[in-house]
Design an enzyme around this catalytic site. Structure first.
Site, PDB file in Angstrom:
ATOM      1  N   LEU A  38       0.847  -1.198   0.000  1.00 56.36           N
ATOM      2  CA  LEU A  38       0.000   0.000   0.000  1.00 56.36           C
ATOM      3  C   LEU A  38       0.879   1.243   0.000  1.00 56.36           C
ATOM      4  O   LEU A  38       1.772   1.378   0.842  1.00 56.36           O
ATOM      5  CB  LEU A  38      -0.887   0.017   1.258  1.00 56.36           C
ATOM      6  CG  LEU A  38      -1.737   1.285   1.428  1.00 56.36           C
ATOM      7  CD1 LEU A  38      -2.931   1.270   0.479  1.00 56.36           C
ATOM      8  CD2 LEU A  38      -2.235   1.436   2.850  1.00 56.36           C
ATOM      9  N   GLU A  44      -6.070  -0.955  10.295  1.00 55.89           N
ATOM     10  CA  GLU A  44      -4.624  -1.165  10.220  1.00 55.89           C
ATOM     11  C   GLU A  44      -3.979  -0.939  11.594  1.00 55.89           C
ATOM     12  O   GLU A  44      -3.181  -1.746  12.061  1.00 55.89           O
ATOM     13  CB  GLU A  44      -4.010  -0.201   9.213  1.00 55.89           C
ATOM     14  CG  GLU A  44      -4.384  -0.546   7.779  1.00 55.89           C
ATOM     15  CD  GLU A  44      -4.223   0.624   6.821  1.00 55.89           C
ATOM     16  OE1 GLU A  44      -4.932   0.630   5.810  1.00 55.89           O
ATOM     17  OE2 GLU A  44      -3.409   1.530   7.108  1.00 55.89           O
ATOM     18  N   SER A  87       3.780  12.545   7.530  1.00 57.00           N
ATOM     19  CA  SER A  87       2.645  12.789   8.437  1.00 57.00           C
ATOM     20  C   SER A  87       1.576  13.624   7.733  1.00 57.00           C
ATOM     21  O   SER A  87       0.383  13.422   7.937  1.00 57.00           O
ATOM     22  CB  SER A  87       3.129  13.530   9.685  1.00 57.00           C
ATOM     23  OG  SER A  87       4.127  12.776  10.324  1.00 57.00           O
ATOM     24  N   PRO A 124       8.207  10.993  -0.387  1.00 56.50           N
ATOM     25  CA  PRO A 124       9.410  11.610   0.183  1.00 56.50           C
ATOM     26  C   PRO A 124       9.110  12.962   0.864  1.00 56.50           C
ATOM     27  O   PRO A 124       9.690  13.267   1.898  1.00 56.50           O
ATOM     28  CB  PRO A 124      10.326  11.775  -1.034  1.00 56.50           C
ATOM     29  CG  PRO A 124       9.922  10.646  -1.950  1.00 56.50           C
ATOM     30  CD  PRO A 124       8.440  10.481  -1.758  1.00 56.50           C
ATOM     31  N   ALA A 130       2.545   3.698  10.320  1.00 51.23           N
ATOM     32  CA  ALA A 130       1.073   3.826  10.427  1.00 51.23           C
ATOM     33  C   ALA A 130       0.688   5.107  11.163  1.00 51.23           C
ATOM     34  O   ALA A 130      -0.290   5.136  11.910  1.00 51.23           O
ATOM     35  CB  ALA A 130       0.452   2.593  11.088  1.00 51.23           C
ATOM     36  N   GLY A 131       1.456   6.165  10.947  1.00 52.29           N
ATOM     37  CA  GLY A 131       1.212   7.454  11.618  1.00 52.29           C
ATOM     38  C   GLY A 131       1.991   7.481  12.914  1.00 52.29           C
ATOM     39  O   GLY A 131       1.882   6.554  13.718  1.00 52.29           O
TER      40      GLY A 131
HETATM   41  C1  LIG Z   1       9.745   0.346   8.053  1.00 53.69           C
HETATM   42  C2  LIG Z   1       8.670   1.264   7.585  1.00 53.69           C
HETATM   43  C3  LIG Z   1       7.567   0.747   6.915  1.00 53.69           C
HETATM   44  C4  LIG Z   1       6.584   1.602   6.408  1.00 53.69           C
HETATM   45  N1  LIG Z   1       5.561   1.078   5.639  1.00 53.69           N
HETATM   46  C5  LIG Z   1       4.747   1.930   4.945  1.00 53.69           C
HETATM   47  C6  LIG Z   1       3.829   1.428   3.966  1.00 53.69           C
HETATM   48  O1  LIG Z   1       3.716   0.214   3.743  1.00 53.69           O
HETATM   49  N2  LIG Z   1       3.088   2.328   3.267  1.00 53.69           N
HETATM   50  C7  LIG Z   1       3.179   3.682   3.475  1.00 53.69           C
HETATM   51  O2  LIG Z   1       2.479   4.429   2.800  1.00 53.69           O
HETATM   52  N3  LIG Z   1       4.033   4.188   4.418  1.00 53.69           N
HETATM   53  C8  LIG Z   1       4.820   3.339   5.146  1.00 53.69           C
HETATM   54  N4  LIG Z   1       5.719   3.849   6.074  1.00 53.69           N
HETATM   55  C9  LIG Z   1       5.800   5.287   6.255  1.00 53.69           C
HETATM   56  C10 LIG Z   1       5.327   5.783   7.614  1.00 53.69           C
HETATM   57  O3  LIG Z   1       3.936   5.685   7.725  1.00 53.69           O
HETATM   58  C11 LIG Z   1       5.862   7.204   7.758  1.00 53.69           C
HETATM   59  O4  LIG Z   1       7.277   7.086   7.980  1.00 53.69           O
HETATM   60  C12 LIG Z   1       5.210   7.979   8.873  1.00 53.69           C
HETATM   61  O5  LIG Z   1       3.879   8.279   8.542  1.00 53.69           O
HETATM   62  C13 LIG Z   1       5.949   9.308   9.193  1.00 53.69           C
HETATM   63  O6  LIG Z   1       6.233  10.028   8.041  1.00 53.69           O
HETATM   64  P1  LIG Z   1       7.746  10.579   7.823  1.00 53.69           P
HETATM   65  O7  LIG Z   1       8.651   9.425   7.993  1.00 53.69           O
HETATM   66  O8  LIG Z   1       7.783  11.307   6.529  1.00 53.69           O
HETATM   67  O9  LIG Z   1       8.000  11.564   9.016  1.00 53.69           O
HETATM   68  P2  LIG Z   1       7.599  13.137   9.108  1.00 53.69           P
HETATM   69  O10 LIG Z   1       6.155  13.307   8.776  1.00 53.69           O
HETATM   70  O11 LIG Z   1       8.587  13.924   8.351  1.00 53.69           O
HETATM   71  O12 LIG Z   1       7.776  13.385  10.654  1.00 53.69           O
HETATM   72  C14 LIG Z   1       9.047  13.638  11.274  1.00 53.69           C
HETATM   73  C15 LIG Z   1       8.772  13.945  12.743  1.00 53.69           C
HETATM   74  O13 LIG Z   1       7.961  15.136  12.860  1.00 53.69           O
HETATM   75  C16 LIG Z   1       6.800  14.848  13.619  1.00 53.69           C
HETATM   76  N5  LIG Z   1       5.664  15.629  13.140  1.00 53.69           N
HETATM   77  C17 LIG Z   1       5.219  15.777  11.865  1.00 53.69           C
HETATM   78  N6  LIG Z   1       4.125  16.550  11.829  1.00 53.69           N
HETATM   79  C18 LIG Z   1       3.843  16.887  13.110  1.00 53.69           C
HETATM   80  C19 LIG Z   1       2.842  17.671  13.740  1.00 53.69           C
HETATM   81  N7  LIG Z   1       1.849  18.249  13.040  1.00 53.69           N
HETATM   82  N8  LIG Z   1       2.886  17.821  15.092  1.00 53.69           N
HETATM   83  C20 LIG Z   1       3.874  17.239  15.818  1.00 53.69           C
HETATM   84  N9  LIG Z   1       4.854  16.488  15.282  1.00 53.69           N
HETATM   85  C21 LIG Z   1       4.846  16.314  13.954  1.00 53.69           C
HETATM   86  C22 LIG Z   1       6.563  13.354  13.415  1.00 53.69           C
HETATM   87  O14 LIG Z   1       5.728  12.826  14.432  1.00 53.69           O
HETATM   88  C23 LIG Z   1       7.997  12.837  13.450  1.00 53.69           C
HETATM   89  O15 LIG Z   1       8.415  12.721  14.783  1.00 53.69           O
HETATM   90  C24 LIG Z   1       6.679   2.989   6.640  1.00 53.69           C
HETATM   91  C25 LIG Z   1       7.765   3.512   7.366  1.00 53.69           C
HETATM   92  C26 LIG Z   1       8.754   2.666   7.814  1.00 53.69           C
HETATM   93  C27 LIG Z   1       9.930   3.261   8.541  1.00 53.69           C
END
Ligand SMILES: Cc1cc2nc3c(=O)[nH]c(=O)nc-3n(C[C@H](O)[C@H](O)[C@H](O)COP(=O)(O)OP(=O)(O)OC[C@H]3O[C@@H](n4cnc5c(N)ncnc54)[C@H](O)[C@@H]3O)c2cc1C
Length: 396
Positions: free
Chosen positions: A125, A244, A134, A130, A373-374
């Site tokens: 999914l 999920e 969130s 990049p 998952a968020g």
């Molecule tokens: C091993 C792995 C498997 C994954 N599998 C999937 C998958 O199958 N499909 C998929 O679509 N995604 C997948 N993900 C992605 C995952 O859901 C995201 O990494 C996650 O949603 C966070 O996004 P980001 O990494 O871009 O972090 P960012 O959104 O850049 O966040 C960085 C930091 O800032 C904080 N932050 C951001 N916005 C706010 C706010 N408004 N208030 C306070 N703090 C905030 C975050 O909590 C975090 O601590 C996977 C990730 C990993 C590592």
């Protein structure tokens, strides 16, 4: 008030059969597979034979017709051996195929779901990009309609199972000017399209669960591969996220349980100062905390799954009690998993630092559940938003 925390005989049988398979088939491969970061071959054929792949699917597709309690229990049980592979199974069966099932036409379901049930197809999914994590609604992947096709351009990152998938569900902007109201949901069969590339990402935890950067360059998908309605992607995305978050809580719970069980055994066997380390109060304190954390998290997750199973549409999203319960289940379990993992490593001392011991994998995998998952921060925002709803009155 009727409270019954016992599993049915059928649920116990499911747990026993999955645990037996996980210890006999998975466990012996895990140290090597984790080191080379490869998913065991035939994993999905094995889980298909066990009846896990189509656990909530209707029997007419080969499924078991069970609920989200059973899904959670199956994922918890796989995770007692491998948190990472439990996530991989969940990403395929719940994130991808269950989401597809909820939104596809009957004809599409009849074609796709039997292949998911047998394990012939692995799914993934794609939400995250990049530059849109969130803030998923700011996604930049575009789907432009040309005749009876959509042309897809953009990329998705951190996609679990991407490197091994035969089938993908993803979200793209069909009306970029409309913001979140211009997102739609699509699917495609990997070997039926051109212009898609899956590149494996290296990770220090959740190894064996393959993760990809997915790039779309003028990828063409038939117009009928749009599911859930044009520009209705947000409803599809948010309603699916609840099941999920609930079922994937099982991944961290299974890891927590193994951390406690392995630590208990080790603490009774390991002798220092002429006594088992389990006789020292600071070790006992860790074991007691691990037990309380695991049991509290288990209640949050299973009560959310039980509530979900009572709903006709079994679906959440903004403004529902399920949204709050699902976010709370994964928030608590994600953070508790890291704490329990750390305590377990401390109990194992230097041996916990060595990859030969399964405890090291349990520890490394846990941190993901504060992110995937968020993140914890986003889950807290969801819980607070739902608590502050004007019509919030139940669930305390
Ligand atoms: C091993 C792995 C498997 C994954 N599998 C999937 C998958 O199958 N499909 C998929 O679509 N995604 C997948 N993900 C992605 C995952 O859901 C995201 O990494 C996650 O949603 C966070 O996004 P980001 O990494 O871009 O972090 P960012 O959104 O850049 O966040 C960085 C930091 O800032 C904080 N932050 C951001 N916005 C706010 C706010 N408004 N208030 C306070 N703090 C905030 C975050 O909590 C975090 O601590 C996977 C990730 C990993 C590592």
């Amino acid at each position: 008030m009727a409270l019954d925390f016992t599993f049915t005989d059928e649920q116990r049988m499911l747990e026993d059969s999955v645990y037996k398979w996980a210890t006999n088939w998975l466990e012996p491969q895990m140290e090597h597979m984790y080191e080379i970061d490869e998913m065991p071959k035939d994993l999905f054929k094995q889980t298909g034979d066990l009846g896990i792949n189509g656990i909530v699917f209707d029997e007419k597709y080969g499924g078991a017709g069970l609920g989200y309690i059973e899904t959670l229990l199956a994922y918890e049980t796989i995770a007692r051996v491998s948190n990472a592979l439990s996530m991989t199974v969940g990403a395929s069966q719940t994130l991808c195929f269950d989401n597809f099932r909820r939104n596809a036409t009957e004809e599409q379901r009849a074609y796709v779901l039997p292949k998911a049930v047998t394990g012939e197809w692995i799914g993934c999914l794609g939400i995250t990009e990049p530059n849109a994590g969130s803030d998923a609604m700011s996604m930049a992947t575009k789907a432009e309609k040309k005749g009876d096709k959509y042309i897809i351009n953009g990329s998705k990152i951190f996609i679990t199972n991407g490197p091994v998938a035969q089938f993908m569900v993803f979200y793209a902007k069909t009306d970029p000017a409309a913001g979140p109201k211009g997102i739609s949901t699509f699917f495609f069969e990997v070997d039926k399209v051109k212009g898609v590339k899956f590149e494996k990402i290296k990770k220090w935890g959740m190894r064996t669960s393959p993760t990809a950067l997915v790039t779309f360059e003028d990828m063409e998908v038939p117009a009928e591969n749009l599911i859930g309605g044009l520009n209705k992607g947000v409803a599809v995305l948010t309603s699916g996220l609840c099941t999920e978050r609930i079922t994937l809580s099982g991944c961290t719970l299974g890891g927590q349980r193994s951390c406690l069980e392995l630590s208990l055994k080790y603490a009774k066997e390991r002798v220092q100062f002429g006594k088992p380390i389990a006789s020292f109060q600071t070790i006992q304190e860790k074991l007691a905390n691990m037990y309380c954390g695991y049991k509290a998290g288990k209640f949050l997750a299973y009560s959310a799954a039980a509530y979900c199973d009572t709903l006709t549409n079994k679906s959440g999203g903004k403004g529902t009690d399920l949204d709050r319960m699902a976010a709370a289940a994964l928030l608590f379990n994600g953070e508790m998993g890291t704490k329990i993992g750390l305590d377990a490593i401390q109990i194992f001392g230097g041996y916990g630092y060595c990859t030969e011991y399964a405890i090291s994998r349990h520890f490394l995998d846990q941190k993901l559940w504060e992110i995937g998952a968020g993140t914890s921060e986003i889950r807290r925002m969801i819980i607070a938003r739902e608590l502050m709803r004007d019509d919030f009155k139940s669930g305390l």
